[in-house]
Design a protein around this motif. Structure first.
Motif, PDB file in Angstrom:
ATOM      1  N   UNK A 151      80.046  20.231  34.324  1.00 40.27           N
ATOM      2  CA  UNK A 151      79.304  19.772  35.497  1.00 40.27           C
ATOM      3  C   UNK A 151      78.955  20.923  36.419  1.00 40.27           C
ATOM      4  N   UNK A 152      79.802  21.956  36.454  1.00 31.65           N
ATOM      5  CA  UNK A 152      79.506  23.129  37.270  1.00 31.65           C
ATOM      6  C   UNK A 152      78.344  23.920  36.659  1.00 31.65           C
ATOM      7  N   UNK A 153      78.348  24.065  35.327  1.00 29.88           N
ATOM      8  CA  UNK A 153      77.243  24.747  34.660  1.00 29.88           C
ATOM      9  C   UNK A 153      75.925  24.010  34.887  1.00 29.88           C
ATOM     10  N   UNK A 154      75.985  22.688  34.896  1.00 27.49           N
ATOM     11  CA  UNK A 154      74.769  21.913  35.143  1.00 27.49           C
ATOM     12  C   UNK A 154      74.282  22.134  36.570  1.00 27.49           C
ATOM     13  N   UNK A 155      75.204  22.222  37.531  1.00 27.83           N
ATOM     14  CA  UNK A 155      74.809  22.482  38.913  1.00 27.83           C
ATOM     15  C   UNK A 155      74.199  23.881  39.044  1.00 27.83           C
ATOM     16  N   UNK A 156      74.752  24.822  38.316  1.00 32.70           N
ATOM     17  CA  UNK A 156      74.199  26.185  38.328  1.00 32.70           C
ATOM     18  C   UNK A 156      72.789  26.176  37.751  1.00 32.70           C
ATOM     19  N   UNK A 157      72.585  25.407  36.675  1.00 29.49           N
ATOM     20  CA  UNK A 157      71.236  25.307  36.094  1.00 29.49           C
ATOM     21  C   UNK A 157      70.244  24.762  37.113  1.00 29.49           C
ATOM     22  N   UNK A 158      70.674  23.795  37.887  1.00 29.08           N
ATOM     23  CA  UNK A 158      69.779  23.199  38.875  1.00 29.08           C
ATOM     24  C   UNK A 158      69.373  24.204  39.947  1.00 29.08           C
ATOM     25  N   UNK A 159      70.231  25.201  40.183  1.00 31.50           N
ATOM     26  CA  UNK A 159      69.883  26.216  41.183  1.00 31.50           C
ATOM     27  C   UNK A 159      68.645  27.000  40.771  1.00 31.50           C
ATOM     28  N   UNK A 160      68.402  27.119  39.457  1.00 35.14           N
ATOM     29  CA  UNK A 160      67.224  27.874  39.011  1.00 35.14           C
ATOM     30  C   UNK A 160      65.940  27.072  39.206  1.00 35.14           C
ATOM     31  N   UNK A 161      66.065  25.816  39.629  1.00 30.18           N
ATOM     32  CA  UNK A 161      64.865  25.048  39.969  1.00 30.18           C
ATOM     33  C   UNK A 161      64.289  25.465  41.319  1.00 30.18           C
TER      34      UNK A 161
END
Length: 540
Positions: free
Chosen positions: A139-149
């Motif tokens: 879930x943390x990796x997914x949140x990090x991915x969202x930061x690149x949006x």
């Protein structure tokens, strides 16, 4: 403990990260080049993986030093956080004011987005670096991915660097993380050192610590054993070398051998069923006893209990001198009769002929470019300084009778020089050549298209584009960092190249930097090729 015994200024194999001991193997340079390209690409993820102790921390520090001054960096060293804690840590690192009591994922994301937009408007970049990223939850990796949006119409606002062990790459290949994995713009797996790289690594650290060039502290068999036992991992190499030298010190030996490395491996790695109650090897006991005696001796000396001896014994035996073969008979006697001693014009013409130019120009070292070749003239004080030029060059000499002369240098091996002597090669002791040479020399090289002087940040033109293409070719990249303008990404890559080749890392592309680039890309003729041409009578 042992460094003074071997004539060193300090212990060379500490596992602490010391910038003075930085050793950039080809794979470390490749890793750093990939990271720099990723940062210059302007968005997405950069991935660096490698086993424990392979040098990821070293690469991280180099990357931080190479980033432009207009970059803000957030570094997360402890990734054992949930998504909310991670965002809060990123905001803290970037100096974003947050209400620590009432923040939420939305409020922290909004504040981070505003910061990134403001930073972008000020012309600044933002980089997030996460170490030990293999410990991140899904879930943390997914949140990090969202930061690149968080992006503008043209580029991502946040560059994210993930550093971790090999299981990080395996984790990112899982189907549920495919969106993140597809956003990785640069990735590199940092492997262990080869045998030759291990040998160079050990030698490098010893020389930084003060070892002279004529001494060896590790027998060849010991180096092979170190590489086999350490599997080429720098941290284990340091531990094995440190314990091996301690063993040599305890045994009053001048260098470490294979048996000492094997004993060190058993001690460091706990092999062969070692337990906490196992007796220490005899060499360790001897080393410890020696250290105690040395400390006691120093204390008694300071107290005045010991008087200085008339002559102190040597603490370590010097490496046996190598006997060079006798110089050819033609070189004996008066230097003026030596076949390698040529008129200045003759040596220059032979240099041009080695570069496949049939008719040499009127001046051996002209100011203008001729047949795509330029002449570079310089002066140095030592033979060591010439070793950095892997190419034939002309030494400008003065005979004992005070006449101008020259010699075409094809290489230096130990205390001997290889010089062109007509259509053959003469091996001449440096002691015979040194009295004739004031330090002046010149060489030929191929400058890039449009090069007419040093290139630096902000310059534009075909020469800048050519340099970018050369570095991309060196790094195995399809796309250069720039198409014609000297930007900050190119400046950072130039600095890295200069630092790894013992040049002044100023980010300015001058002749010395281009000479080294040409050598590594095989653009200019090398010493070995020139030597082969003379020995076989061929021309390129």
């Amino acid at each position: 403990m042992y460094h003074q015994y071997f004539g060193l200024r300090e212990a060379p194999f500490s596992i602490a990260v010391n910038p003075r001991y930085l050793f950039m193997s080809p794979r470390h340079r490749d890793a750093l080049a990939h990271l720099l390209y990723g940062v210059g690409a302007g968005g997405g993820f950069i991935l660096l993986t490698g086993e424990v102790g392979t040098g990821k921390t070293t690469i991280n520090r180099c990357l931080l030093e190479q980033l432009p001054d207009d970059t803000d960096i957030a570094i997360i060293l402890n990734p054992a956080l949930n998504a909310l804690e991670l965002l809060a840590s990123v905001c803290d690192e970037l100096g974003i004011d947050c209400d620590t009591r009432h923040h939420s994922l939305k409020s922290l994301t909004d504040k981070l987005h505003r910061f990134l937009l403001d930073n972008h408007a000020r012309g600044r970049k933002t980089v997030l670096m996460i170490d030990e990223a293999q410990h991140l939850d899904f879930d943390v990796l997914e949140q990090i991915r969202l930061l690149t949006n968080l992006e503008t119409n043209h580029e991502k606002l946040l560059q994210i660097v993930l550093i971790g062990q090999p299981e990080l790459a395996a984790m990112l290949r899982r189907p549920e993380l495919r969106q993140l994995n597809q956003r990785i713009t640069a990735r590199y797996d940092l492997g262990p050192l080869s045998l030759d790289e291990t040998r160079a690594y050990i030698r490098h650290r010893l020389q930084v610590a003060g070892l002279t060039a004529d001494r060896e502290l590790f027998a060849d068999g010991a180096v092979r054993a170190i590489h086999r036992r350490s599997r080429g991992i720098p941290r284990l190499i340091n531990l094995l070398c440190d314990r091996s030298l301690l063993g040599a010190y305890g045994g009053n030996k001048s260098r470490a051998d294979r048996a000492m490395v094997e004993a060190a491996a058993r001690e460091v790695m706990g092999e062969e069923g070692a337990s906490s109650k196992r007796r220490r090897p005899a060499w360790v006991v001897a080393a410890l006893v020696g250290a105690v005696i040395a400390a006691a001796g120093a204390w008694l000396w300071n107290r005045g209990a010991l008087a200085p001896r008339a002559e102190a014994p040597a603490v370590a035996a010097a490496a046996p001198a190598r006997v060079a073969p006798e110089a050819p008979a033609a070189n004996k006697g008066s230097t003026t009769a030596a076949p390698w001693l040529q008129p200045p014009d003759a040596a220059g013409q032979q240099l041009w002929a080695l570069h496949a130019v049939a008719v040499a120009p009127d001046q051996a070292c002209p100011l203008e470019t001729v047949a795509g070749l330029a002449c570079y003239r310089d002066a140095v004080r030592t033979w060591d300084a010439l070793q950095g030029y892997d190419r034939p060059l002309v030494l400008e000499l003065v005979t004992p009778e005070r006449f101008r002369a020259a010699a075409l240098l094809l290489g230096i091996e130990g205390q001997r020089a290889r010089l062109a002597a007509g259509e053959t090669v003469a091996v001449v002791p440096l002691a015979e050549l040194t009295p004739l040479w004031s330090g002046e020399f010149y060489l030929l090289w191929q400058p890039p298209e449009g090069f007419d002087g040093p290139l630096s940040l902000g310059d534009e033109g075909p020469a800048v584009a050519a340099v970018a293409r050369m570095l991309a070719r060196l790094d195995g990249q399809d796309r250069p960092l720039t198409q014609g303008r000297f930007n900050e990404a190119l400046q950072s890559r130039v600095r890295l190249f200069q630092a790894s080749n013992q040049l002044a890392a100023d980010g300015v592309v001058g002749v010395r930097t281009l000479l080294k680039l040409n050598e590594q890309l095989g653009i200019d003729i090398t010493r070995s090729l020139a030597l082969s041409q003379l020995e076989t009578g061929e021309r390129s």
